[in-house]
Design an enzyme around this catalytic site. Structure first.
Site, PDB file in Angstrom:
ATOM      1  N   ASN A  47       0.161  11.177   6.340  1.00  0.00           N
ATOM      2  CA  ASN A  47      -1.337  10.227   7.031  1.00  0.00           C
ATOM      3  C   ASN A  47      -2.640  11.448   7.519  1.00  0.00           C
ATOM      4  OD1 ASN A  47      -1.142   7.977   8.583  1.00  0.00           O
ATOM      5  ND2 ASN A  47       1.056   8.629   8.380  1.00  0.00           N
ATOM      6  N   THR A  94      -0.171  -3.191  11.248  1.00  0.00           N
ATOM      7  CA  THR A  94      -0.677  -2.828  10.227  1.00  0.00           C
ATOM      8  C   THR A  94       0.131  -3.695   9.188  1.00  0.00           C
ATOM      9  OG1 THR A  94      -1.873  -1.865   8.920  1.00  0.00           O
ATOM     10  CG2 THR A  94       0.636  -0.810   9.360  1.00  0.00           C
ATOM     11  N   GLU A 125       6.523   4.793   7.610  1.00  0.00           N
ATOM     12  CA  GLU A 125       5.801   6.153   6.675  1.00  0.00           C
ATOM     13  C   GLU A 125       6.345   6.806   7.646  1.00  0.00           C
ATOM     14  OE1 GLU A 125       0.852   4.400   5.777  1.00  0.00           O
ATOM     15  OE2 GLU A 125       1.753   6.006   7.367  1.00  0.00           O
ATOM     16  N   LYS A 142       3.859  -6.848   4.121  1.00  0.00           N
ATOM     17  CA  LYS A 142       3.789  -5.223   4.037  1.00  0.00           C
ATOM     18  C   LYS A 142       3.334  -5.028   5.165  1.00  0.00           C
ATOM     19  CE  LYS A 142       0.044  -3.141   3.859  1.00  0.00           C
ATOM     20  NZ  LYS A 142      -0.286  -1.708   4.336  1.00  0.00           N
ATOM     21  N   SER A 201      -7.412  11.094   0.681  1.00  0.00           N
ATOM     22  CA  SER A 201      -7.959  11.657  -0.124  1.00  0.00           C
ATOM     23  C   SER A 201      -7.291  11.624  -1.607  1.00  0.00           C
ATOM     24  CB  SER A 201      -6.730  13.329   0.088  1.00  0.00           C
ATOM     25  OG  SER A 201      -6.126  13.205   0.632  1.00  0.00           O
ATOM     26  N   THR A 205       1.201  -0.764   0.292  1.00  0.00           N
ATOM     27  CA  THR A 205      -0.111   0.401   0.005  1.00  0.00           C
ATOM     28  C   THR A 205       0.911   1.147  -0.232  1.00  0.00           C
ATOM     29  OG1 THR A 205      -0.088   0.276   2.010  1.00  0.00           O
ATOM     30  CG2 THR A 205      -2.010  -1.059   0.930  1.00  0.00           C
TER      31      THR A 205
END
Length: 385
Positions: free
Chosen positions: A380, A181, A261, A170, A385, A148
């Protein structure tokens, strides 16, 4: 070096249009046997996605023929329609492979709350396409299809004597225990039954995935699945197998940490001198989840006061005025007071090590985390969006 490194497995990854980028987004891993054993561990979040609810039931008999995974949509909080989508995915897979739908596990990852007829149609079409492209060389494509916000695929392999463990993972955000996650598929050609797989998997995840705590946020879709084909014909020693499996899980955990991230530091927190392992984990976790500490690391500031303040929120056995703290090998705090000058600490490298000595026992634990950065907040804030 992939989920198909072990004999008896085929995989594929295809683009079904779930991602606007056109990149691969549906993966299938199939166990060709002769053994079809499986085990899995799932998120401990009470808010569970539809694939988790399905897979928790399907794994009950310890038989797994295939795992279907999609990125580009979590299929979570999508109501009865979402569960039907998961059910139909398993049924489609079963039909094409000539197996029982109850022996097919389903995994999804992506945005929560998104799912409609178009999503379902793409997942089903992607599943059919992936099964048509199954290959012993398809592991790399499958690893890419489950990404992702990941910037790169994660794969790992460890070899035993005549048998192999391989895996893919992942995950780049919402990395917190129970399990982080992430979606992980592990495979082995060792000849082991479901009970042996379950014991080894729980042993391995306890000290690897469950101690990856990047941002303190727990996902709704986490699943780690272990499949055994028995194709090697070898029954390894249980401890030897668990050790090799743990190596693969640790390797994948480190890859997840390094691709978190927005992170600019990969932080390893080692807690030693604890009364027991639970205390060591609790202390490490408290520091890993402390935003002031994480922000300080982002700013290259060896602020050991924030470490002690975080430790002080725990129920662990320790004396705040008898604790040592080191940053990247420099002891900046001893016996609860200043030691070496902060200027001696170099926090510019991405790899950052924190050592906390509680001086109360012989137990230890390691927690992996990351710093808190502008990029993490930006990524995040705009995720949907």
């Amino acid at each position: 070096m992939s989920v198909t490194a072990a004999r008896g497995f085929e995989a594929a990854g295809v683009a079904a249009g779930l991602k606007s980028t056109g990149k691969p987004d549906v993966a299938v891993v199939v166990n060709r046997g002769p053994r079809k054993a499986g085990a899995a561990v799932f998120t401990s979040n009470r808010a569970k996605a539809n694939p988790i609810l399905w897979s928790q039931t399907a794994i009950g008999d310890g038989v797994v023929e295939a795992v279907v995974l999609n990125s580009g949509g979590a299929n979570c909080f999508t109501g009865s329609f979402g569960f039907q989508t998961t059910h139909q995915t398993a049924e489609k897979t079963a039909e094409l492979l000539g197996v029982s739908a109850g022996d097919v596990l389903v995994c999804s990852t992506g945005l929560i709350g998104a799912g409609d007829e178009v999503f379902r149609a793409k997942v089903l079409a992607g599943t059919e396409q992936a099964i048509a492209e199954l290959s012993p060389d398809g592991g790399a494509a499958a690893a890419e299809a489950i990404m992702t916000t990941d910037t790169r695929p994660k794969q790992a392999v460890a070899a035993g004597e005549g048998w192999t463990v391989g895996g893919m993972a992942k995950g780049a955000g919402m990395l917190a225990p129970g399990l982080a996650t992430m979606l992980v598929v592990l495979t082995t050609d060792a000849d082991l039954d479901a009970a042996a797989l379950d014991a080894a998997l729980r042993r391995a995840t306890r000290t690897t995935f469950d101690r990856l705590d990047s941002d303190g946020c727990m996902s709704t879709n986490d699943q780690v699945t272990l499949l055994a084909s028995g194709a090697s014909g070898i029954q390894p020693d249980p401890d030897d197998f668990a050790d090799r499996l743990t190596l693969v899980c640790a390797d994948l955990s480190a890859q997840l940490q390094q691709d978190a991230e927005g992170a600019s530091h990969d932080i390893t927190i080692d807690v030693v001198g604890a009364v027991d392992e639970d205390d060591a984990v609790e202390v490490g976790r408290a520091v890993a989840r402390n935003n002031l500490f994480k922000a300080a690391i982002f700013g290259n500031d060896p602020n050991w006061g924030r470490v002690l303040a975080a430790i002080g929120t725990t129920s662990a056995a320790f004396d705040p005025y008898d604790v040592d703290v080191s940053f990247n090998g420099v002891r900046v705090c001893t016996a609860g007071g200043p030691d070496r000058p902060r200027e001696e600490v170099d926090l510019t490298p991405r790899a950052t090590g924190i050592l906390i000595d509680l001086k109360r026992g012989e137990h230890s634990a390691r927690i992996l985390t990351n710093d808190l950065t502008h990029d993490y907040v930006h990524e995040n804030s705009a995720y949907s969006s």
